[in-house]
Design a protein around this motif. Structure first.
Motif, PDB file in Angstrom:
ATOM      1  N   SER A 270       0.877  -1.172   0.000  1.00 21.00           N
ATOM      2  CA  SER A 270       0.000   0.000   0.000  1.00 21.00           C
ATOM      3  C   SER A 270       0.910   1.216   0.000  1.00 21.00           C
TER       4      SER A 270
ATOM      5  N   TYR B 122      -3.495   4.646   0.323  1.00 27.92           N
ATOM      6  CA  TYR B 122      -4.130   3.828  -0.707  1.00 27.92           C
ATOM      7  C   TYR B 122      -3.592   2.396  -0.637  1.00 27.92           C
ATOM      8  N   ASN B 123      -4.419   1.433  -1.054  1.00 31.53           N
ATOM      9  CA  ASN B 123      -3.894   0.077  -1.160  1.00 31.53           C
ATOM     10  C   ASN B 123      -3.107  -0.064  -2.458  1.00 31.53           C
ATOM     11  N   SER B 124      -2.517  -1.220  -2.676  1.00 32.53           N
ATOM     12  CA  SER B 124      -1.609  -1.400  -3.815  1.00 32.53           C
ATOM     13  C   SER B 124      -2.307  -1.244  -5.163  1.00 32.53           C
TER      14      SER B 124
END
Length: 724
Positions: free
Chosen positions: A338, A354-356
């Motif tokens: 992330s 944010y996530n990946s």
């Protein structure tokens, strides 16, 4: 009798103060470094989190050293390397550690190229065996350790090279580099100046791949400057400079595989017509590269994740803005891939998680205030550390907050400007504090609570020295102008008498996102303002619309009309201050440098009923003459916005000049070309307007070197005294 004795000592005390505060600042004292502050140069936190290194200079031996200190005691532990023990160099001016901190890159004999770029002789010093290895016989740029510390990548003659420190072998990666044509791994002029970076290559985590940007500037128009020097004939400096609306370098992204000795060009899953790549950075996954792509108008920013194995790409974040998006260096990848990102998308600059895949987890910071710096993330405590203006836009404070946006803690406790340098494990931070009345003070602080553990440096000797001078307070306030409360400071003569009238001298810069009204310690110009105040001038500074740290709407109101609202605000502020009973409204002057010179010229021309005098140093006189990235960010292109370019150009308002005007420029200014001044001079001549001007031979945008800066300020001071 006791009362009389006590009164005597009070009288003696105040008499001593009055006697002591008799010295007046001189221009010579300002420019010979008399008021220089003591700092901590090239501070580096060691990976153990308990020690830090700094670059020290020994004036007696004229040598430099990298010394190691203990955070807890602040005592020197040892000297890692000293140039006094190195036969190959008398000194070094900067250093960089390998990740394992067993090797150090040292640089000497640096030669500046442009604002941020330089050439130098670079060596690798091995701490364990005390060996010193020259990286290249020729001067090179941006040598960078591989993460495993076994190799160094660098650029020589616009080509990328890799030196194996174990074998001594150097491998050339690119072969098409050519001056004013192809650049590999180093930015071109406009990227360096406006995107603020030089090294355009990056190692992956496994030290087996390098990503780099290639610039093809073949079709970028050239600019040339005469260099007069001391020889019988002058020479010319010729370089690629894309002015607004002209062709940029064609950029492409490449990944070099060290194991296969092959290079692949990166192709992302979107077609771009005319674009920039302002940042590249490998993620924690050694096969995944992040790259930021931006359209020419700079109001669309895409974050791509590129798989180096499959050469596939994934668009994880796409931001748009009605005006423009500022590029930052705050992208941070966490262990789960992330990432932390900063954005103005809610109207203020804040931190996001944010996530990946680019899905928003949460907004970490929130409020009608700006995050002004991001220091890092501690995965052990799940804490984010940052600086903001939550305590007033002229102040800076250090904060911590949990990644989920909870448990925010103010870590700095003094009002003014606080900045932090955290230890590698985020257990300590060195806080640098100053305000308008306090020179920089360095303290060791606990990162969890912000508690001051020890004072490192306090510049008390400078405070003691300044106590002998007759100085004036910098008074902060706001002024209501054109529907906005604008930040302002004022410096009055120390012997100010409200029954008298004083001439008013205004200083400003006014460029997009800038700030000149800040509660921080003196810059060199502040001493000049004290010099002028001591001679009977009132000096003020007002940050008008378009300046920074008060939200995106306030900053971006000048979009497509640079020089309109900013000039209106300076003129109106001058009118209001001029109405004060202690101001002589017939004697109001203004000055500025670069964007500030563009402003001061316009203010004198457009505000000829308000300003009687102006000084413009290295001014932009038409945005048509300035570079693509900066100018088009705020103005789009001249082809799209001709009126915006021309209506607020000082060149087109010379017929309005009534007051006294001084115009100054360096002939070798690679940034704001002397062409700006020459075109304004010609326009003034054809309008039959009298003015004063001077060109400083072979001096760049900073106009310095030898006696130059002192001469410049003497000339400006004389002009002010004679005309205001």
């Amino acid at each position: 009798m006791k009362y009389q004795k006590y009164s005597f000592y009070i009288l003696l005390f105040f008499t001593s103060i009055l006697t002591a505060q008799t010295e007046v600042i001189s221009l010579e004292a300002i420019w010979n470094g008399e008021f220089r502050t003591d700092g901590m140069d090239a501070l580096h936190s060691m990976s153990n989190g308990q020690q830090y290194a700094v670059l020290n200079f020994d004036r007696a031996s004229r040598s430099t050293s990298i010394d190691l200190y203990d955070y807890n005691t602040l005592q020197k532990v040892k000297t890692l390397v000293s140039s006094s023990n190195l036969d190959e160099m008398a000194y070094f001016s900067d250093y960089n550690f390998s990740n394992d901190e067993q090797k150090i890159i040292l640089v000497t004999n640096q030669e500046p190229i442009y604002r941020r770029s330089s050439l130098g002789d670079y060596y690798v010093y091995n701490i364990l065996d005390k060996s010193l290895t020259l990286i290249s016989e020729e001067k090179i740029q941006e040598p960078t350790f591989s993460p495993n510390g076994n190799k160094v990548a660098f650029v020589l003659n616009n080509n990328l090279f890799i030196k194996d420190l174990n074998s001594g072998k150097t491998t050339q990666v690119t072969f098409d580099g050519e001056k004013n044509k192809i650049i590999n791994g180093i930015t071109d002029w406009v990227y360096e100046e406006e995107f603020a970076f030089v090294r355009a290559f990056d190692w992956n985590a496994d030290s087996n791949k390098i990503a780099y940007i290639r610039f093809d500037e073949t079709n970028v128009p050239e600019f040339s400057m005469d260099v007069y020097g001391t020889d019988l004939y002058q020479t010319q400096q010729v370089f690629k400079y894309p002015k607004a609306g002209e062709q940029n370098s064609v950029v492409s992204l490449h990944i070099y595989d060290i194991e296969t000795n092959e290079t692949a060009e990166v192709k992302v899953g979107k077609s771009y017509n005319d674009f920039y790549i302002p940042r590249i950075k490998w993620t924690n996954n050694s096969d995944i590269l992040s790259a930021q792509f931006m359209n020419r108008h700079q109001n669309e920013l895409d974050l791509w994740m590129i798989n180096a194995k499959s050469n596939s790409s994934n668009l994880v974040l796409a931001e748009t803005d009605k005006a423009y998006i500022d590029v930052t260096d705050n992208l941070t990848f966490l262990k789960d891939n992330s990432f932390i990102w900063t954005s103005e998308k809610d109207g203020y600059n804040h931190i996001y998680h944010y996530n990946s895949n680019g899905e928003l987890i949460n907004q970490v910071t929130n409020g009608n205030w700006e995050v002004t710096d991001y220091y890092g993330y501690n995965d052990k405590t799940n804490s984010v550390f940052y600086q903001s203006v939550e305590n007033g836009s002229i102040n800076r404070d250090v904060y911590s907050i949990k990644l989920n946006g909870k448990k925010k803690t103010r870590l700095s406790n003094l009002n003014g400007t606080n900045d932090a340098d955290f230890s590698a494990d985020f257990s300590y931070f060195i806080n640098t504090f100053s305000n308008a009345s306090t020179p920089p003070k360095y303290t060791l602080n606990d990162a969890a609570s912000g508690k001051v553990i020890r004072v490192i440096k306090d510049n008390q000797s400078l405070s003691n020295k300044l106590s002998n001078y007759k100085l004036s307070e910098k008074e902060f306030s706001t002024i209501a102008v054109n529907g906005n409360d604008l930040n302002m400071w004022m410096i009055k003569p120390a012997d100010f008498d409200s029954s008298k009238q004083y001439p008013l001298f205004m200083t400003q810069y006014s460029g997009p996102g800038s700030q000149y009204v800040s509660n921080s310690w003196n810059g060199t110009n502040d001493y000049w303002y004290q010099f002028l105040a001591a001679r009977g001038y009132i000096v003020i500074c007002v940050d008008g619309r378009g300046t920074g740290f008060k939200g995106a709407d306030f900053k971006k109101v000048t979009q497509k009309e640079l020089g309109k609202y900013e000039v209106e605000d300076q003129i109106e502020a001058a009118k209001q201050i001029g109405n004060l009973p202690y101001i002589d409204a017939g004697r109001i002057g203004i000055w500025g440098w670069s964007y500030g010179g563009f402003m001061s010229s316009n203010c004198l021309f457009k505000g000829n009923d308000v300003f009687s005098m102006a000084i413009a140093v290295a001014p932009v006189t038409s945005w048509r003459f300035y570079d693509t990235i900066y100018t088009e960010r705020y103005m789009t292109t001249p082809q799209e916005n001709a009126n915006g370019y021309d209506y607020n150009s000082p060149i087109n308002h010379v017929d309005k000049l009534k007051g006294d005007f001084l115009l100054l420029h360096g002939s070798a200014d690679d940034n704001v070309h002397v062409q700006n001044t020459m075109r304004l001079v010609e326009a003034l001549i054809q309008a039959d307007k009298q003015f004063d001007w001077a060109i400083y031979p072979d001096k760049n945008h900073g106009i310095y070197g030898g006696n130059t800066r002192l001469h410049l300020y003497k000339k400006m001071t004389e002009f002010i005294i004679n005309n205001l």
